[in-house]
Write an enzyme that holds these catalytic residues in place. Structure first.
Site, PDB file in Angstrom:
ATOM      1  N   ASP A 190     -67.836 -39.859   9.011  1.00 50.82           N
ATOM      2  CA  ASP A 190     -68.427 -39.747   7.673  1.00 50.82           C
ATOM      3  C   ASP A 190     -68.731 -38.271   7.428  1.00 50.82           C
ATOM      4  OD1 ASP A 190     -70.063 -39.633   5.411  1.00 50.82           O
ATOM      5  OD2 ASP A 190     -70.856 -41.649   5.797  1.00 50.82           O
TER       6      ASP A 190
ATOM      7  N   LYS B 258     -66.237 -32.812  -9.719  1.00 49.02           N
ATOM      8  CA  LYS B 258     -64.851 -32.323  -9.704  1.00 49.02           C
ATOM      9  C   LYS B 258     -64.718 -30.961 -10.385  1.00 49.02           C
ATOM     10  CE  LYS B 258     -62.981 -35.746  -7.403  1.00 49.02           C
ATOM     11  NZ  LYS B 258     -62.475 -35.533  -6.029  1.00 49.02           N
TER      12      LYS B 258
ATOM     13  N   TYR C  85     -69.228 -37.717 -11.548  1.00 47.52           N
ATOM     14  CA  TYR C  85     -67.870 -37.422 -11.065  1.00 47.52           C
ATOM     15  C   TYR C  85     -67.335 -36.138 -11.717  1.00 47.52           C
ATOM     16  CZ  TYR C  85     -63.010 -38.522  -9.726  1.00 47.52           C
ATOM     17  OH  TYR C  85     -61.738 -38.490  -9.198  1.00 47.52           O
TER      18      TYR C  85
HETATM   19  N1  LIG Z   1     -56.577 -42.333  -7.827  1.00 45.52           N
HETATM   20  C1  LIG Z   1     -56.682 -41.574  -8.922  1.00 45.52           C
HETATM   21  O1  LIG Z   1     -56.269 -41.966 -10.015  1.00 45.52           O
HETATM   22  C2  LIG Z   1     -57.321 -40.207  -8.823  1.00 45.52           C
HETATM   23  C3  LIG Z   1     -57.251 -39.352  -9.937  1.00 45.52           C
HETATM   24  C4  LIG Z   1     -57.834 -38.085  -9.842  1.00 45.52           C
HETATM   25  C5  LIG Z   1     -58.454 -37.677  -8.669  1.00 45.52           C
HETATM   26  N2  LIG Z   1     -58.520 -38.530  -7.610  1.00 45.52           N
HETATM   27  C6  LIG Z   1     -59.187 -38.065  -6.395  1.00 45.52           C
HETATM   28  O2  LIG Z   1     -58.284 -38.184  -5.307  1.00 45.52           O
HETATM   29  C7  LIG Z   1     -58.995 -38.494  -4.108  1.00 45.52           C
HETATM   30  C8  LIG Z   1     -58.422 -39.754  -3.488  1.00 45.52           C
HETATM   31  O3  LIG Z   1     -58.477 -40.803  -4.440  1.00 45.52           O
HETATM   32  P1  LIG Z   1     -57.960 -42.298  -4.099  1.00 45.52           P
HETATM   33  O4  LIG Z   1     -57.676 -42.961  -5.380  1.00 45.52           O
HETATM   34  O5  LIG Z   1     -56.916 -42.231  -3.055  1.00 45.52           O
HETATM   35  O6  LIG Z   1     -59.324 -42.914  -3.519  1.00 45.52           O
HETATM   36  P2  LIG Z   1     -59.558 -44.073  -2.441  1.00 45.52           P
HETATM   37  O7  LIG Z   1     -60.909 -44.645  -2.730  1.00 45.52           O
HETATM   38  O8  LIG Z   1     -58.391 -45.014  -2.383  1.00 45.52           O
HETATM   39  O9  LIG Z   1     -59.608 -43.270  -1.060  1.00 45.52           O
HETATM   40  C9  LIG Z   1     -60.653 -42.377  -0.765  1.00 45.52           C
HETATM   41  C10 LIG Z   1     -60.846 -42.350   0.732  1.00 45.52           C
HETATM   42  O10 LIG Z   1     -61.954 -41.459   1.014  1.00 45.52           O
HETATM   43  C11 LIG Z   1     -62.740 -42.028   2.044  1.00 45.52           C
HETATM   44  N3  LIG Z   1     -64.100 -41.521   1.998  1.00 45.52           N
HETATM   45  C12 LIG Z   1     -65.015 -41.684   0.997  1.00 45.52           C
HETATM   46  N4  LIG Z   1     -66.169 -41.125   1.343  1.00 45.52           N
HETATM   47  C13 LIG Z   1     -66.025 -40.587   2.586  1.00 45.52           C
HETATM   48  C14 LIG Z   1     -66.877 -39.882   3.474  1.00 45.52           C
HETATM   49  N5  LIG Z   1     -68.162 -39.640   3.166  1.00 45.52           N
HETATM   50  N6  LIG Z   1     -66.390 -39.469   4.649  1.00 45.52           N
HETATM   51  C15 LIG Z   1     -65.090 -39.724   4.997  1.00 45.52           C
HETATM   52  N7  LIG Z   1     -64.241 -40.411   4.197  1.00 45.52           N
HETATM   53  C16 LIG Z   1     -64.702 -40.825   3.006  1.00 45.52           C
HETATM   54  C17 LIG Z   1     -62.688 -43.532   1.748  1.00 45.52           C
HETATM   55  O11 LIG Z   1     -63.055 -44.314   2.886  1.00 45.52           O
HETATM   56  C18 LIG Z   1     -61.232 -43.732   1.308  1.00 45.52           C
HETATM   57  O12 LIG Z   1     -60.396 -44.074   2.382  1.00 45.52           O
HETATM   58  C19 LIG Z   1     -60.465 -38.588  -4.511  1.00 45.52           C
HETATM   59  O13 LIG Z   1     -61.102 -37.350  -4.285  1.00 45.52           O
HETATM   60  C20 LIG Z   1     -60.393 -38.895  -5.999  1.00 45.52           C
HETATM   61  O14 LIG Z   1     -61.554 -38.486  -6.670  1.00 45.52           O
HETATM   62  C21 LIG Z   1     -57.955 -39.787  -7.664  1.00 45.52           C
END
Ligand SMILES: NC(=O)c1ccc[n+]([C@@H]2O[C@H](COP(=O)([O-])OP(=O)(O)OC[C@H]3O[C@@H](n4cnc5c(N)ncnc54)[C@H](O)[C@@H]3O)[C@@H](O)[C@H]2O)c1
Length: 240
Positions: free
Chosen positions: A59, A151, A147
């Site tokens: 974490d 970001k 958020y």
């Molecule tokens: N999916 C989208 O549409 C999108 C769009 C813009 C930005 N993002 C950004 O991209 C990144 C990934 O998004 P995603 O959709 O794959 O999300 P997701 O929720 O599928 O995956 C995020 C991962 O981060 C891990 N995580 C969260 N908190 C944690 C911590 N404290 N320590 C260690 N691991 C931790 C979770 O366990 C998870 O496996 C994020 O930063 C998100 O904000 C996603």
């Protein structure tokens, strides 16, 4: 040529896993970090496909988690690519948002990348590349003040760190728009169609669209870029 090692946070699934796979296919050894122990199976799957991948269950908001990531980086002999991808959402209108939900999102999305970068500084090899995962939402989104703040803060951190670490290490950010993910698939069909209609590229983004942008910033092909944000949103950020 020695092996390049990439450390990807949030590598258990979603964008993080897609980024890890693209970097592995381009010859990197992978350190996958996630607080979800599904990251172990994710690393095993990459290894089954012939890639070098090791999981670290940690974490990133806890000192012990950071310490185990630093130990794994030292064990790997150093890091060439750091992808700060782990992130969370806790959406609510501001009047209904608790201070805890605001702080939790800032903690994971902004403070953890800062602390991890600082903790890994001495393990980043000369010429390393840091890629921070921002979002098109950094420009503003309803119901996401926490958020959006995290970001856009990460963009500011990217610029500050790029100056602090130049010329030894490059630091850039990727800002994805609407990407096909469990979150977008959970939206009502009409809402999703309405959002896609606003995208000049006329389609939702795929995880691989983001992963290839990260791989570009991780590689020497982007050697003259630092302190920049690459917005991967099918043109949505320039649409009226
Ligand atoms: N999916 C989208 O549409 C999108 C769009 C813009 C930005 N993002 C950004 O991209 C990144 C990934 O998004 P995603 O959709 O794959 O999300 P997701 O929720 O599928 O995956 C995020 C991962 O981060 C891990 N995580 C969260 N908190 C944690 C911590 N404290 N320590 C260690 N691991 C931790 C979770 O366990 C998870 O496996 C994020 O930063 C998100 O904000 C996603």
């Amino acid at each position: 040529m020695s092996t390049r090692t990439a450390l990807v946070t949030g590598g258990a699934r979603g964008l993080g896993l897609a980024i890890a796979r693209v970097l592995a296919e381009r010859g990197h050894a992978l350190l996958l970090v996630d607080r979800d122990d599904a990251v172990v199976a994710a690393a095993e799957e990459l290894a089954t496909d012939g890639h070098r991948a090791r999981a670290v269950v940690a974490d990133l908001t806890h000192d012990t988690g950071l310490a185990s990531v630093v130990a794994a980086a030292a064990d790997a002999g150093g890091i060439d690519v750091l992808v700060n991808n782990a992130g969370i959402t806790r959406d609510a209108r501001l009047l209904k948002m608790t201070p805890e939900d605001f702080a939790a999102v800032i903690d994971v999305n902004l403070v953890a990348p800062m602390r991890l970068a600082e903790a890994l500084a001495e393990h980043l090899r000369e010429g390393a590349s840091v890629v921070n995962m921002s979002s098109r939402a950094a420009l503003g989104n309803f119901g996401q003040t926490n958020y959006v703040a995290s970001k856009s803060g990460l963009v500011g951190f990217t610029r500050g760190l790029a100056l602090a670490w130049a010329p030894r290490v490059r630091v850039n950010a990727v800002a994805p728009g609407l990407i096909d993910s469990p979150m977008s698939r959970a939206m009502p069909e009409d809402v999703l169609v309405g959002l896609v209609n606003k995208i000049p590229a006329a389609r939702i983004g795929e995880a691989d669209d983001v992963a290839r942008a990260v791989a570009f910033l991780a590689s020497d092909d982007s050697s003259y870029l630092t302190g920049q944000v690459l917005t991967v949103c099918g043109g949505r950020s320039v649409a009226p």
